[in-house]
Design a protein around this motif. Structure first.
Motif, PDB file in Angstrom:
ATOM      1  N   ASP A   1       0.859  -1.183   0.000  1.00 60.15           N
ATOM      2  CA  ASP A   1       0.000   0.000   0.000  1.00 60.15           C
ATOM      3  C   ASP A   1       0.900   1.240   0.000  1.00 60.15           C
ATOM      4  N   GLN A   2       0.901   1.979  -1.103  1.00 65.01           N
ATOM      5  CA  GLN A   2       1.785   3.138  -1.210  1.00 65.01           C
ATOM      6  C   GLN A   2       1.504   4.172  -0.127  1.00 65.01           C
ATOM      7  N   LYS A   3       0.256   4.293   0.283  1.00 64.53           N
ATOM      8  CA  LYS A   3      -0.071   5.268   1.319  1.00 64.53           C
ATOM      9  C   LYS A   3       0.585   4.903   2.647  1.00 64.53           C
ATOM     10  N   VAL A   4       0.661   3.608   2.934  1.00 68.91           N
ATOM     11  CA  VAL A   4       1.338   3.178   4.152  1.00 68.91           C
ATOM     12  C   VAL A   4       2.831   3.450   4.028  1.00 68.91           C
TER      13      VAL A   4
ATOM     14  N   GLY B   1       7.900   0.615  -8.163  1.00 66.09           N
ATOM     15  CA  GLY B   1       8.301   1.390  -9.328  1.00 66.09           C
ATOM     16  C   GLY B   1       7.084   1.893 -10.068  1.00 66.09           C
ATOM     17  N   SER B   2       7.312   2.446 -11.249  1.00 62.10           N
ATOM     18  CA  SER B   2       6.207   2.967 -12.061  1.00 62.10           C
ATOM     19  C   SER B   2       6.643   3.003 -13.512  1.00 62.10           C
TER      20      SER B   2
ATOM     21  N   TYR C   1      15.619   0.385  -9.358  1.00 60.25           N
ATOM     22  CA  TYR C   1      14.406   1.212  -9.389  1.00 60.25           C
ATOM     23  C   TYR C   1      13.551   1.010 -10.628  1.00 60.25           C
ATOM     24  N   TYR C   2      14.045   0.287 -11.601  1.00 58.58           N
ATOM     25  CA  TYR C   2      13.265  -0.030 -12.800  1.00 58.58           C
ATOM     26  C   TYR C   2      12.370  -1.221 -12.477  1.00 58.58           C
ATOM     27  N   LEU C   3      11.099  -1.116 -12.756  1.00 61.20           N
ATOM     28  CA  LEU C   3      10.155  -2.198 -12.443  1.00 61.20           C
ATOM     29  C   LEU C   3       9.889  -3.012 -13.702  1.00 61.20           C
ATOM     30  N   ASP C   4      10.496  -4.179 -13.763  1.00 62.73           N
ATOM     31  CA  ASP C   4      10.386  -5.071 -14.919  1.00 62.73           C
ATOM     32  C   ASP C   4       9.513  -6.260 -14.533  1.00 62.73           C
ATOM     33  N   PRO C   5       8.365  -6.429 -15.171  1.00 56.48           N
ATOM     34  CA  PRO C   5       7.486  -7.548 -14.803  1.00 56.48           C
ATOM     35  C   PRO C   5       8.077  -8.906 -15.116  1.00 56.48           C
TER      36      PRO C   5
ATOM     37  N   LYS D   1      22.011  17.013 -19.854  1.00 57.98           N
ATOM     38  CA  LYS D   1      20.594  16.707 -20.112  1.00 57.98           C
ATOM     39  C   LYS D   1      20.221  15.371 -19.473  1.00 57.98           C
ATOM     40  N   ARG D   2      21.162  14.435 -19.490  1.00 61.55           N
ATOM     41  CA  ARG D   2      20.912  13.134 -18.872  1.00 61.55           C
ATOM     42  C   ARG D   2      20.707  13.290 -17.371  1.00 61.55           C
ATOM     43  N   ALA D   3      21.473  14.184 -16.748  1.00 59.71           N
ATOM     44  CA  ALA D   3      21.357  14.398 -15.301  1.00 59.71           C
ATOM     45  C   ALA D   3      20.023  15.034 -14.923  1.00 59.71           C
ATOM     46  N   VAL D   4      19.472  15.862 -15.798  1.00 57.61           N
ATOM     47  CA  VAL D   4      18.143  16.431 -15.536  1.00 57.61           C
ATOM     48  C   VAL D   4      17.123  15.305 -15.411  1.00 57.61           C
ATOM     49  N   LEU D   5      17.201  14.347 -16.306  1.00 59.06           N
ATOM     50  CA  LEU D   5      16.295  13.199 -16.261  1.00 59.06           C
ATOM     51  C   LEU D   5      16.572  12.341 -15.030  1.00 59.06           C
ATOM     52  N   GLY D   6      17.853  12.177 -14.703  1.00 61.31           N
ATOM     53  CA  GLY D   6      18.198  11.390 -13.526  1.00 61.31           C
ATOM     54  C   GLY D   6      17.630  11.987 -12.254  1.00 61.31           C
ATOM     55  N   ASN D   7      17.680  13.296 -12.135  1.00 57.04           N
ATOM     56  CA  ASN D   7      17.129  13.940 -10.947  1.00 57.04           C
ATOM     57  C   ASN D   7      15.603  13.904 -10.930  1.00 57.04           C
ATOM     58  N   GLN D   8      15.002  13.857 -12.099  1.00 54.38           N
ATOM     59  CA  GLN D   8      13.548  13.680 -12.136  1.00 54.38           C
ATOM     60  C   GLN D   8      13.168  12.278 -11.670  1.00 54.38           C
ATOM     61  N   ILE D   9      13.968  11.295 -12.058  1.00 52.25           N
ATOM     62  CA  ILE D   9      13.755   9.930 -11.573  1.00 52.25           C
ATOM     63  C   ILE D   9      13.804   9.900 -10.054  1.00 52.25           C
ATOM     64  N   ASP D  10      14.805  10.574  -9.495  1.00 47.10           N
ATOM     65  CA  ASP D  10      14.953  10.572  -8.042  1.00 47.10           C
ATOM     66  C   ASP D  10      13.724  11.151  -7.350  1.00 47.10           C
ATOM     67  N   GLN D  11      13.200  12.231  -7.857  1.00 46.43           N
ATOM     68  CA  GLN D  11      12.009  12.826  -7.242  1.00 46.43           C
ATOM     69  C   GLN D  11      10.833  11.865  -7.272  1.00 46.43           C
ATOM     70  N   ASP D  12      10.684  11.119  -8.366  1.00 49.81           N
ATOM     71  CA  ASP D  12       9.601  10.146  -8.449  1.00 49.81           C
ATOM     72  C   ASP D  12       9.802   9.001  -7.465  1.00 49.81           C
ATOM     73  N   ILE D  13      11.046   8.610  -7.248  1.00 51.93           N
ATOM     74  CA  ILE D  13      11.323   7.538  -6.277  1.00 51.93           C
ATOM     75  C   ILE D  13      10.902   7.969  -4.879  1.00 51.93           C
ATOM     76  N   TRP D  14      11.239   9.195  -4.513  1.00 53.98           N
ATOM     77  CA  TRP D  14      10.816   9.702  -3.196  1.00 53.98           C
ATOM     78  C   TRP D  14       9.299   9.645  -3.054  1.00 53.98           C
ATOM     79  N   ASN D  15       8.592  10.035  -4.101  1.00 52.54           N
ATOM     80  CA  ASN D  15       7.133  10.101  -4.011  1.00 52.54           C
ATOM     81  C   ASN D  15       6.481   8.734  -3.895  1.00 52.54           C
ATOM     82  N   LEU D  16       7.193   7.682  -4.326  1.00 56.06           N
ATOM     83  CA  LEU D  16       6.648   6.325  -4.218  1.00 56.06           C
ATOM     84  C   LEU D  16       6.863   5.712  -2.837  1.00 56.06           C
ATOM     85  N   GLY D  17       7.657   6.370  -1.988  1.00 51.67           N
ATOM     86  CA  GLY D  17       7.933   5.796  -0.674  1.00 51.67           C
ATOM     87  C   GLY D  17       8.716   4.512  -0.774  1.00 51.67           C
ATOM     88  N   GLN D  18       9.798   4.542  -1.538  1.00 46.56           N
ATOM     89  CA  GLN D  18      10.570   3.319  -1.777  1.00 46.56           C
ATOM     90  C   GLN D  18      11.399   2.893  -0.577  1.00 46.56           C
ATOM     91  N   ASP D  19      11.865   3.862   0.220  1.00 44.58           N
ATOM     92  CA  ASP D  19      12.794   3.513   1.289  1.00 44.58           C
ATOM     93  C   ASP D  19      12.883   4.629   2.309  1.00 44.58           C
TER      94      ASP D  19
END
Length: 569
Positions: free
Chosen positions: A325-328, A495-496, A480-484, A514-532
C-alpha cells in the motif's frame, strides 16, 4: 550479515549491515578530528601512493564478511559488497574507473574501444591479442558475445542482476579478426563504458554458456578459469578461504604481491585481527570501539575518502506485504526520523552526519540535488495519512488496526553474523515505528537463508546499502526499474511506468547535463513512491597496515592490483 550489492544496489541483511562504513581520521594513528561527507566531497582517494620500485612483497590478507552465495558477479545473488574489488584481481574489466569517475580503456585487455558509428550506435572493441584465459584460450569476440547473450534479458532463465545496456545490444559480430568485437546497439546507450567494467566483469564463456552454468556453476567458489594479474589458486569453502596468486601467464605489469588471501573474518573479530597482523586491512564500520582501538594501533593507518554508497531501510512493496500500500509506505517514510537515526548510529564517530537526499547522485558528485524534502520527517502528517488510509489507533491501544488487522511489519535481520551496531540500530528503528503506531517485529534468520527469503518476498523491511558508480543511471536502474519479467535488483517490487520511461530516455541521452536532468527527475519520483527510508552516505574508510602502499580508501576509483605492496624497510 549479507553484503551490499554493487551492481547498482541491493538489500543487505542486518539493520544497516555492510552499509555502516563510517569516517575516520586521516592517514596515521593519531586522534585527529573526523571529517564528514561534506568535508570529504573533494577527497577522491587516500591510498598512500608510491612507486612500485620501492615496494616489496608481503602477506596480504583481505577479510570477507561471509562466503559469497554466488561467485558470479552478474547473477542476481552474486553481487555482494565484498565482491567487486575481489573480482578485479582475476577477471577482465575493459575500462578502468579513475578517482574523478572518468573511465579509461584498460589496455591490459583492450587496445582500443571506439564509437565507430552513432546511427546506429556501434562500438568496436579491439582486444589486446596478448590477453588470454588461464586455460590458454585467447580472449576473443566470442567471449563478448557469450556474455551479451547471457545478460541481454532475452532468456529469463539467466537470473541476471542487471540487463542494463546489454538489453540495448542488437548484435555482436566478429570484426577483422577474432580479437575484434563489433557491438551494434538497437538504440543509443549513453553509459556504454559501464559494460564489461568492474560493475559487470567479463566471465569465461563456460560460465555464460547455459542458464544452469550461469546460475549455479559458481555457487561453491570463484571461477578457476581467470584472466587477471592474479589467478584463483585455492578455494576452501569449509575454511572460508580463497587464495589468488600471480598469474604466470600475465602479460601486463608484474604484481608486487605474490598472492592475496581472501578470508572470512567475522566483523566482531576484525579489531583483534588487525592489531595482531592477522589481516592487512578492513573497512571501518559504525563501531566506536573499533575506531577508538584503531587510533591506538601503531601498525595501522586510517585512510578515508568520499564513498560511492548510501544507506537506507528498504521497503517491500510486493504483494503480500502490508507495505504494498503506497499510502502506508509514504506515511512510514514521513514518520521515521532519518536525521535522528543517522546521528544516533554514526554521530559518535562522524560529526554532523546528515541523511542523503538523492537515490541516483551522491553528495560530492557533480549532479547531486537534495530532494529529501519530499518526504521530510513529519510525525503528525504520518499519523494523519495512516488515519486517512483506515489504519486507526483505538484509544488505549499501542498499534493501529484496519478491518481487525494490526499494522505489523517484519524487520529482517540475520542471526549468525551480526554487525556490532545491529542490535542498537534495530532497537531504534522499532522504537520509531512504535511512535507512528506500527508494530515492528524483528525476524532473524541465518545468513544462508537470507537471499532466498528476500528473493521470495518474505519480508517487509530490511537494512540496505546501495553502491553507486561512475555510471549512476546504469548501476541504479536495476534497483528502481520495475520489470514484470525480471526482478533484477528491485527486490521490493516498487516502481512505475513513468520511472521506467525516464530511465529509458536517460540512457539514450548522450549529453551528460541533459541526462542528469532526467536522472534527478527519476529521483524525485522515487521519493514520491515511498521506496525507502534513506539514512546516510559515509566516507569510504579503510583501516590499513601502515606499511601498505597504493591501497586504502579508493572512493569511486578502481584498484590497481599490480601496484599494491609493502614499503621497503
Amino acid at each position: 550479515m549479507g553484503g551490499r550489492k554493487f551492481g547498482g544496489a541491493a538489500i543487505v541483511s542486518g539493520a544497516l549491515a555492510v552499509a555502516l562504513i563510517v569516517a575516520g581520521c586521516g592517514s596515521g594513528s593519531g586522534s585527529a578530528p573526523l571529517h564528514n561527507s561534506n568535508q570529504l566531497a573533494h577527497k577522491q582517494e587516500d591510498i598512500n601512493p608510491a612507486s612500485t620500485a620501492g615496494l616489496v612483497d608481503g602477506n596480504f590478507v583481505w577479510p570477507l564478511d561471509h562466503w559469497e552465495p554466488n561467485w558470479n558477479a552478474n547473477e542476481v545473488d552474486g553481487t555482494n559488497e565484498d565482491e567487486p574489488d575481489l573480482f578485479m584481481s582475476y577477471l577482465p574489466t575493459f575500462f578502468t574507473i579513475q578517482p574523478d569517475t572518468s573511465a579509461t580503456v584498460n589496455h591490459d585487455y583492450l587496445d582500443s574501444a571506439v564509437v565507430t558509428s552513432t546511427n546506429p550506435q556501434v562500438i568496436t572493441y579491439n582486444i589486446n591479442p596478448k590477453a588470454k584465459w588461464s586455460n590458454g584460450d585467447p580472449l576473443s569476440w566470442s567471449d563478448v558475445k557469450a556474455q551479451v547473450d547471457a545478460l541481454d534479458g532475452s532468456n529469463p532463465a539467466f537470473q541476471v542482476q542487471s540487463s542494463t545496456g546489454y538489453s540495448d545490444i542488437a548484435s555482436v559480430t566478429e570484426g577483422s579478426s577474432p580479437t575484434q568485437a563489433v557491438v551494434t546497439f538497437r538504440q543509443p546507450f549513453a553509459e556504454w563504458q559501464y559494460l564489461f567494467s568492474r560493475y559487470s566483469p567479463l566471465y569465461p564463456p563456460s560460465v555464460n554458456a547455459t542458464p544452469d552454468a550461469f546460475n549455479n556453476s559458481l555457487l561453491n567458489g570463484p571461477s578457476t578459469i581467470s584472466a587477471g594479474p592474479f589467478i584463483v589458486s585455492t578455494v576452501d569453502k569449509d575454511k572460508g578461504t580463497v587464495v589468488v596468486t600471480r598469474n604466470p601467464g600475465w602479460w601486463g605489469a608484474k604484481p608486487v604481491l605474490s598472492k592475496i588471501v581472501y578470508q572470512v573474518v567475522p566483523r566482531q573479530n576484525r579489531a583483534d585481527a588487525l592489531a595482531n597482523g592477522e589481516i592487512t586491512q578492513t573497512p571501518l564500520f559504525a563501531d566506536p570501539d573499533l575506531y577508538k582501538r584503531a587510533q591506538t594501533m601503531p601498525n595501522v593507518a586510517i585512510r578515508e575518502s568520499i564513498a560511492a554508497n548510501f544507506n537506507d531501510y528498504c521497503l517491500n512493496g510486493r504483494s503480500g506485504s502490508v507495505l504494498s500500500d503506497q499510502k502506508v509506505r509514504t506515511a512510514v517514510v514521513t514518520g521515521i526520523n532519518g536525521d535522528e537515526f543517522t546521528k544516533a548510529v554514526i554521530g559518535t564517530i562522524e560529526p554532523n552526519p546528515v541523511p542523503v537526499g538523492n537515490h541516483i547522485y551522491l553528495p560530492g558528485t557533480k549532479y547531486y540535488q537534495d530532494h529529501g524534502a519530499a518526504t521530510a520527517y513529519n510525525l503528525p502528517k504520518a499519523k494523519s495519512e495512516l488515519d486517512a488510509d483506515g489504519w486507526t489507533l483505538a484509544q488505549g491501544k499501542q498499534y493501529r488496526t484496519k478491518n481487525g488487522q494490526e499494522l505489523d511489519v517484519s524487520l529482517l535481520d540475520t542471526s549468525d553474523d551480526t554487525d556490532p551496531t545491529d542490535a542498537e540500530s534495530n532497537k531504534l528503528m522499532i522504537s520509531q515505528f512504535a511512535q507512528i503506531g506500527i508494530k515492528a517485529t524483528l525476524n532473524t534468520i541465518p545468513t544462508a537463508q537470507y537471499q532466498t527469503q528476500v528473493d521470495q518476498g518474505r519480508w517487509d523491511i530490511s537494512g540496505c546499502g546501495w553502491l553507486s558508480s561512475a555510471f549512476p543511471l546504469s548501476t541504479m536502474e536495476p534497483t528502481y526499474y520495475l520489470d514484470p519479467n525480471s526482478m533484477n535488483q528491485n527486490f521490493g517490487g516498487i516502481g512505475s511506468q513513468q520511472i521506467n520511461n525516464l530511465f529509458n530516455q536517460a540512457n539514450q541521452t548522450l549529453d551528460p547535463d541533459k541526462r542528469a536532468v532526467l536522472g534527478n527527475q527519476i529521483d524525485q519520483d522515487i521519493w514520491n513512491l515511498g521506496q525507502d527510508i534513506v539514512t546516510f552516505q559515509s566516507p569510504g574508510v579503510r583501516l590499513v597496515n601502515k606499511n601498505v602502499a597504493n591501497f586504502g580508501a579508493f572512493g569511486f576509483a578502481d584498484i590497481d592490483y599490480t601496484k599494491i605492496g609493502f614499503i621497503k624497510k
